[in-house]
Design a protein around this motif. Structure first.
Motif, PDB file in Angstrom:
ATOM      1  N   PHE A 286     -23.056 127.261 -35.262  1.00 37.61           N
ATOM      2  CA  PHE A 286     -24.335 127.958 -35.196  1.00 37.61           C
ATOM      3  C   PHE A 286     -24.756 128.584 -36.521  1.00 37.61           C
ATOM      4  O   PHE A 286     -25.907 128.929 -36.707  1.00 37.61           O
ATOM      5  CB  PHE A 286     -24.286 129.057 -34.129  1.00 37.61           C
ATOM      6  N   TYR A 287     -23.809 128.747 -37.425  1.00 34.90           N
ATOM      7  CA  TYR A 287     -24.090 129.492 -38.643  1.00 34.90           C
ATOM      8  C   TYR A 287     -24.684 128.624 -39.743  1.00 34.90           C
ATOM      9  O   TYR A 287     -24.335 127.453 -39.888  1.00 34.90           O
ATOM     10  CB  TYR A 287     -22.807 130.117 -39.196  1.00 34.90           C
ATOM     11  N   VAL A 288     -25.531 129.246 -40.556  1.00 29.54           N
ATOM     12  CA  VAL A 288     -25.887 128.695 -41.854  1.00 29.54           C
ATOM     13  C   VAL A 288     -24.766 129.067 -42.815  1.00 29.54           C
ATOM     14  O   VAL A 288     -24.309 130.216 -42.842  1.00 29.54           O
ATOM     15  CB  VAL A 288     -27.221 129.272 -42.375  1.00 29.54           C
ATOM     16  N   PHE A 289     -24.301 128.085 -43.587  1.00 26.97           N
ATOM     17  CA  PHE A 289     -23.273 128.314 -44.598  1.00 26.97           C
ATOM     18  C   PHE A 289     -23.851 128.041 -45.979  1.00 26.97           C
ATOM     19  O   PHE A 289     -24.670 127.142 -46.157  1.00 26.97           O
ATOM     20  CB  PHE A 289     -22.060 127.424 -44.357  1.00 26.97           C
ATOM     21  N   SER A 290     -23.383 128.838 -46.922  1.00 28.27           N
ATOM     22  CA  SER A 290     -23.878 128.723 -48.282  1.00 28.27           C
ATOM     23  C   SER A 290     -22.735 128.818 -49.273  1.00 28.27           C
ATOM     24  O   SER A 290     -21.672 129.368 -48.969  1.00 28.27           O
ATOM     25  CB  SER A 290     -24.873 129.861 -48.592  1.00 28.27           C
TER      26      SER A 290
ATOM     27  N   VAL B 131     -26.119 128.643 -54.827  1.00 29.59           N
ATOM     28  CA  VAL B 131     -25.921 127.279 -55.318  1.00 29.59           C
ATOM     29  C   VAL B 131     -26.505 126.278 -54.314  1.00 29.59           C
ATOM     30  O   VAL B 131     -27.307 125.419 -54.665  1.00 29.59           O
ATOM     31  CB  VAL B 131     -24.438 126.989 -55.551  1.00 29.59           C
ATOM     32  N   ALA B 132     -26.090 126.397 -53.049  1.00 30.06           N
ATOM     33  CA  ALA B 132     -26.543 125.468 -52.013  1.00 30.06           C
ATOM     34  C   ALA B 132     -26.299 126.079 -50.650  1.00 30.06           C
ATOM     35  O   ALA B 132     -25.417 126.931 -50.493  1.00 30.06           O
ATOM     36  CB  ALA B 132     -25.820 124.133 -52.122  1.00 30.06           C
ATOM     37  N   ALA B 133     -27.087 125.639 -49.662  1.00 27.65           N
ATOM     38  CA  ALA B 133     -26.949 126.140 -48.301  1.00 27.65           C
ATOM     39  C   ALA B 133     -27.209 125.006 -47.323  1.00 27.65           C
ATOM     40  O   ALA B 133     -27.931 124.052 -47.634  1.00 27.65           O
ATOM     41  CB  ALA B 133     -27.903 127.295 -48.049  1.00 27.65           C
ATOM     42  N   ILE B 134     -26.627 125.138 -46.122  1.00 26.12           N
ATOM     43  CA  ILE B 134     -26.788 124.105 -45.109  1.00 26.12           C
ATOM     44  C   ILE B 134     -26.865 124.746 -43.731  1.00 26.12           C
ATOM     45  O   ILE B 134     -26.110 125.664 -43.412  1.00 26.12           O
ATOM     46  CB  ILE B 134     -25.629 123.072 -45.183  1.00 26.12           C
ATOM     47  N   THR B 135     -27.814 124.251 -42.908  1.00 29.55           N
ATOM     48  CA  THR B 135     -27.963 124.771 -41.555  1.00 29.55           C
ATOM     49  C   THR B 135     -27.059 124.014 -40.587  1.00 29.55           C
ATOM     50  O   THR B 135     -26.426 123.017 -40.948  1.00 29.55           O
ATOM     51  CB  THR B 135     -29.407 124.626 -41.070  1.00 29.55           C
TER      52      THR B 135
ATOM     53  N   TYR C  55     -16.772 130.696 -57.328  1.00 32.78           N
ATOM     54  CA  TYR C  55     -17.627 130.178 -56.263  1.00 32.78           C
ATOM     55  C   TYR C  55     -17.210 130.812 -54.939  1.00 32.78           C
ATOM     56  O   TYR C  55     -16.031 130.814 -54.582  1.00 32.78           O
ATOM     57  CB  TYR C  55     -17.509 128.658 -56.196  1.00 32.78           C
ATOM     58  N   TYR C  56     -18.219 131.316 -54.229  1.00 33.72           N
ATOM     59  CA  TYR C  56     -17.984 132.028 -52.974  1.00 33.72           C
ATOM     60  C   TYR C  56     -18.653 131.295 -51.812  1.00 33.72           C
ATOM     61  O   TYR C  56     -19.798 130.837 -51.921  1.00 33.72           O
ATOM     62  CB  TYR C  56     -18.560 133.434 -53.037  1.00 33.72           C
ATOM     63  N   CYS C  57     -17.961 131.253 -50.700  1.00 36.74           N
ATOM     64  CA  CYS C  57     -18.524 130.758 -49.457  1.00 36.74           C
ATOM     65  C   CYS C  57     -19.145 131.932 -48.710  1.00 36.74           C
ATOM     66  O   CYS C  57     -18.597 133.042 -48.703  1.00 36.74           O
ATOM     67  CB  CYS C  57     -17.417 130.126 -48.627  1.00 36.74           C
ATOM     68  N   ASN C  58     -20.284 131.671 -48.070  1.00 36.57           N
ATOM     69  CA  ASN C  58     -20.990 132.713 -47.337  1.00 36.57           C
ATOM     70  C   ASN C  58     -21.465 132.161 -46.003  1.00 36.57           C
ATOM     71  O   ASN C  58     -21.818 130.979 -45.897  1.00 36.57           O
ATOM     72  CB  ASN C  58     -22.186 133.207 -48.142  1.00 36.57           C
ATOM     73  N   ALA C  59     -21.479 133.007 -44.982  1.00 37.89           N
ATOM     74  CA  ALA C  59     -21.914 132.583 -43.653  1.00 37.89           C
ATOM     75  C   ALA C  59     -22.821 133.609 -43.011  1.00 37.89           C
ATOM     76  O   ALA C  59     -22.710 134.811 -43.274  1.00 37.89           O
ATOM     77  CB  ALA C  59     -20.698 132.336 -42.760  1.00 37.89           C
ATOM     78  N   GLY C  60     -23.701 133.117 -42.162  1.00 42.46           N
ATOM     79  CA  GLY C  60     -24.533 133.994 -41.356  1.00 42.46           C
ATOM     80  C   GLY C  60     -25.887 134.315 -41.946  1.00 42.46           C
ATOM     81  O   GLY C  60     -26.613 135.148 -41.390  1.00 42.46           O
ATOM     82  N   GLY C  61     -26.241 133.688 -43.065  1.00 39.81           N
ATOM     83  CA  GLY C  61     -27.532 133.968 -43.691  1.00 39.81           C
ATOM     84  C   GLY C  61     -28.573 132.918 -43.350  1.00 39.81           C
ATOM     85  O   GLY C  61     -28.600 132.383 -42.238  1.00 39.81           O
TER      86      GLY C  61
ATOM     87  N   GLY D 224     -31.061 133.009 -48.341  1.00 38.69           N
ATOM     88  CA  GLY D 224     -30.474 134.330 -48.516  1.00 38.69           C
ATOM     89  C   GLY D 224     -29.122 134.436 -47.859  1.00 38.69           C
ATOM     90  O   GLY D 224     -28.800 133.692 -46.928  1.00 38.69           O
ATOM     91  N   ASP D 225     -28.306 135.368 -48.378  1.00 40.44           N
ATOM     92  CA  ASP D 225     -26.931 135.452 -47.896  1.00 40.44           C
ATOM     93  C   ASP D 225     -26.805 136.175 -46.569  1.00 40.44           C
ATOM     94  O   ASP D 225     -27.672 136.930 -46.152  1.00 40.44           O
ATOM     95  CB  ASP D 225     -26.037 136.107 -48.956  1.00 40.44           C
ATOM     96  N   GLY D 226     -25.668 135.911 -45.918  1.00 41.16           N
ATOM     97  CA  GLY D 226     -25.307 136.584 -44.682  1.00 41.16           C
ATOM     98  C   GLY D 226     -24.193 137.574 -44.917  1.00 41.16           C
ATOM     99  O   GLY D 226     -23.769 137.791 -46.052  1.00 41.16           O
ATOM    100  N   PRO D 227     -23.670 138.158 -43.867  1.00 42.80           N
ATOM    101  CA  PRO D 227     -22.706 139.251 -44.012  1.00 42.80           C
ATOM    102  C   PRO D 227     -21.264 138.843 -44.288  1.00 42.80           C
ATOM    103  O   PRO D 227     -20.437 139.696 -44.601  1.00 42.80           O
ATOM    104  CB  PRO D 227     -22.794 139.970 -42.663  1.00 42.80           C
ATOM    105  N   TYR D 228     -20.977 137.552 -44.188  1.00 43.66           N
ATOM    106  CA  TYR D 228     -19.586 137.113 -44.305  1.00 43.66           C
ATOM    107  C   TYR D 228     -19.334 136.380 -45.619  1.00 43.66           C
ATOM    108  O   TYR D 228     -20.067 135.438 -45.954  1.00 43.66           O
ATOM    109  CB  TYR D 228     -19.216 136.216 -43.123  1.00 43.66           C
ATOM    110  N   TRP D 229     -18.288 136.815 -46.321  1.00 48.76           N
ATOM    111  CA  TRP D 229     -17.948 136.250 -47.622  1.00 48.76           C
ATOM    112  C   TRP D 229     -16.478 135.852 -47.672  1.00 48.76           C
ATOM    113  O   TRP D 229     -15.624 136.536 -47.106  1.00 48.76           O
ATOM    114  CB  TRP D 229     -18.196 137.270 -48.738  1.00 48.76           C
TER     115      TRP D 229
END
Length: 118
Positions: free
Chosen positions: A31-35, A48-52, A93-99, A103-108
């Protein structure tokens, strides 16, 4: 709480390739967008990049045509295939989730170092 673990960073020569991986500890991964974000010394963190969940993507102009983001929902993993690497791609490089795609989400994740140097 979502935990993200990155891997795949390292030292590579200019023009080389790396594949970064980000594995998430969540049963609702799909369900999450990851970036992927990156931060070079003395600079702000940048997208850098994001995917739904459906596979829609967004790329920063400076990586278009060189980097590809993808995801495997069965493995709870997001990838960043990085080709034609340049010295200016050197960063953590950082992975991010929930955004969102922009834009970024709360998880890094904790980050993985990519160094492009001869």
């Amino acid at each position: 709480q979502v935990q993200l673990v990155e891997s795949g960073g390292g030292l590579v020569q200019p023009g080389g390739s790396l594949r970064l991986s980000c594995t998430a500890s969540t049963i609702i991964f799909s369900f999450y967008v990851f970036s992927w974000y990156r931060q070079a010394p003395g600079k702000q963190r940048e997208l850098v990049a994001a995917i739904t969940s459906g596979g829609s993507t967004n790329y920063a102009d400076f990586v278009k045509g060189r980097f590809t983001i993808s995801r495997d929902n069965a493995k709870n993993t997001v990838y960043l295939q990085s080709n034609s690497l340049k010295p200016e791609d050197t960063a953590v490089y950082y992975c991010n989730a929930g955004g969102t795609l922009w834009g970024d989400g709360p998880y890094w994740g904790q980050g993985t170092q990519v160094t492009v140097s001869s």
